[in-house]
Design an enzyme around this catalytic site. Structure first.
Site, PDB file in Angstrom:
ATOM      1  N   ARG A  32      52.776  49.463  40.754  1.00  0.00           N
ATOM      2  CA  ARG A  32      51.332  49.728  40.713  1.00  0.00           C
ATOM      3  C   ARG A  32      51.014  50.969  41.560  1.00  0.00           C
ATOM      4  NH1 ARG A  32      52.679  46.508  38.021  1.00  0.00           N
ATOM      5  NH2 ARG A  32      52.550  48.348  36.724  1.00  0.00           N
ATOM      6  N   ASN A  78      38.601  47.307  41.840  1.00  0.00           N
ATOM      7  CA  ASN A  78      39.843  48.002  41.516  1.00  0.00           C
ATOM      8  C   ASN A  78      40.641  48.305  42.777  1.00  0.00           C
ATOM      9  OD1 ASN A  78      38.975  47.953  38.877  1.00  0.00           O
ATOM     10  ND2 ASN A  78      37.998  49.975  39.021  1.00  0.00           N
ATOM     11  N   ASP A 102      42.878  50.809  42.878  1.00  0.00           N
ATOM     12  CA  ASP A 102      43.244  52.225  42.926  1.00  0.00           C
ATOM     13  C   ASP A 102      42.270  52.985  43.829  1.00  0.00           C
ATOM     14  OD1 ASP A 102      40.921  53.389  41.335  1.00  0.00           O
ATOM     15  OD2 ASP A 102      41.709  51.944  39.884  1.00  0.00           O
ATOM     16  N   HIS A 139      38.882  43.760  46.620  1.00  0.00           N
ATOM     17  CA  HIS A 139      40.155  43.121  46.279  1.00  0.00           C
ATOM     18  C   HIS A 139      41.365  43.851  46.869  1.00  0.00           C
ATOM     19  CE1 HIS A 139      38.168  41.027  42.552  1.00  0.00           C
ATOM     20  NE2 HIS A 139      37.928  40.402  43.684  1.00  0.00           N
ATOM     21  N   CYS A 172      50.347  44.157  57.583  1.00  0.00           N
ATOM     22  CA  CYS A 172      51.409  43.527  58.361  1.00  0.00           C
ATOM     23  C   CYS A 172      51.012  42.095  58.699  1.00  0.00           C
ATOM     24  CB  CYS A 172      51.693  44.310  59.635  1.00  0.00           C
ATOM     25  SG  CYS A 172      52.960  43.502  60.652  1.00  0.00           S
ATOM     26  N   CYS A 225      57.004  47.590  60.133  1.00  0.00           N
ATOM     27  CA  CYS A 225      55.608  47.934  60.383  1.00  0.00           C
ATOM     28  C   CYS A 225      55.549  49.061  61.418  1.00  0.00           C
ATOM     29  CB  CYS A 225      54.859  46.705  60.902  1.00  0.00           C
ATOM     30  SG  CYS A 225      53.222  47.083  61.570  1.00  0.00           S
ATOM     31  N   THR A 252      32.979  45.775  34.065  1.00  0.00           N
ATOM     32  CA  THR A 252      33.544  44.520  34.567  1.00  0.00           C
ATOM     33  C   THR A 252      33.099  43.370  33.675  1.00  0.00           C
ATOM     34  OG1 THR A 252      33.653  43.031  36.469  1.00  0.00           O
ATOM     35  CG2 THR A 252      31.712  44.430  36.315  1.00  0.00           C
ATOM     36  N   SER A 253      34.000  42.405  33.505  1.00  0.00           N
ATOM     37  CA  SER A 253      33.813  41.379  32.484  1.00  0.00           C
ATOM     38  C   SER A 253      32.802  40.317  32.881  1.00  0.00           C
ATOM     39  CB  SER A 253      35.150  40.696  32.211  1.00  0.00           C
ATOM     40  OG  SER A 253      35.553  39.968  33.370  1.00  0.00           O
ATOM     41  N   ASN A 284      28.852  48.710  30.130  1.00  0.00           N
ATOM     42  CA  ASN A 284      30.124  48.056  29.809  1.00  0.00           C
ATOM     43  C   ASN A 284      30.519  48.365  28.370  1.00  0.00           C
ATOM     44  OD1 ASN A 284      32.257  46.466  30.799  1.00  0.00           O
ATOM     45  ND2 ASN A 284      31.444  44.614  29.843  1.00  0.00           N
TER      46      ASN A 284
HETATM   47 ZN    ZN Z   1      52.881  44.948  62.461  1.00  0.00          ZN
END
Ligand code: ZN
Length: 235
Positions: free
Chosen positions: A62, A95, A97, A112, A120, A139, A179-180, A204
């Site tokens: 992704r 999204n 991205d 999201h 981490c 990390c 969006t749906s 939409n």
């Molecule tokens: Zn960490």
């Protein structure tokens, strides 16, 4: 939605439809698949515990796809609105991205999570991440090997819900783009906005499950509808 009199605070929700035109595909509610993987496999904490390598490989892919994609006319139009709109504006995106940001928008909230972020689990730090997580990098903050994709999976709480609901409570205009209307809590934003007496507009590709909640629905590709709407707002 002719006329912007009395409108100062705008909340915009964007979803898969706006990034689809940049070639990015996301989870499809109708068949439960994301790039041919069942969503339980690649987008739940249980899936990650069961097969972390598969999940890390999935989000590595992704990340590659996001980096290769380009913002489209809809992203650019919202970036223009962001730079020229004097009132409050919050672009809440489902999204993962960074196409809103790469188009130039700054008032963006990723409810999201983000493909280009690693989280981490040992120290809670988040780092911008453009490479792989599959090979178990340490990390940069604490040195532990405990990085996971900074994605909100099914069963996890979306980010910054308090900030989103505060913005919806002040909104004069709520606009839902691509969006749906099928996945809560985002599907409920229009109802929140309406109870705050905001006007509501949907842009939409097709009528969504939540269409009945909107004062106005315009149907078509985001790359056409969004620039035309932004032009109306700013003139
Ligand atoms: Zn960490």
């Amino acid at each position: 939605m002719r006329g912007m009199a009395g409108i100062r605070n705008i909340v915009i929700l964007t979803g898969a439809g706006i990034s689809a035109e940049s070639g990015l595909r996301t989870f499809r509610a109708d068949d439960g698949l994301w790039e041919n993987h069942p969503v339980e496999q690649v987008a739940t904490p249980q899936g990650f515990r069961r097969d972390p390598e598969l999940v890390q490989r999935f989000y590595d892919e992704r990340r590659v796809n996001v980096l290769a994609a380009e913002p489209n006319a809809a992203h650019r139009a919202l970036a223009r609105l962001d730079s020229e709109w004097d009132g409050e504006l919050l672009i809440v995106t489902q999204n993962i991205d960074d196409l809103h940001e790469r188009a130039g928008a700054t008032r963006v909230l990723h409810m999201h999570g983000e493909a280009l972020s690693a989280w981490c689990l040992a120290c809670d730090a988040r780092h911008r991440w453009t490479g792989t997580l599959l090979d178990g990098p340490a990390c940069p903050t604490c040195g532990e090997i405990a990085l996971r994709p900074d994605i909100v999976w099914f069963g996890e709480m979306p980010y910054e819900m308090e900030r989103i609901f505060a913005a919806l409570a002040r909104a004069d205009l709520f606009v839902s783009i691509g969006t749906s209307g099928a996945v809560y809590p985002a599907a409920g934003f229009v109802q929140q906005a309406k109870s705050a007496r905001a006007r509501t507009l949907e842009l939409n590709l097709e009528r969504s499950q939540g269409s009945g909640w909107f004062d106005e629905s315009r149907l078509g590709p985001a790359s056409e509808l969004v620039p035309a709407w932004v032009e109306e707002v700013l003139t």
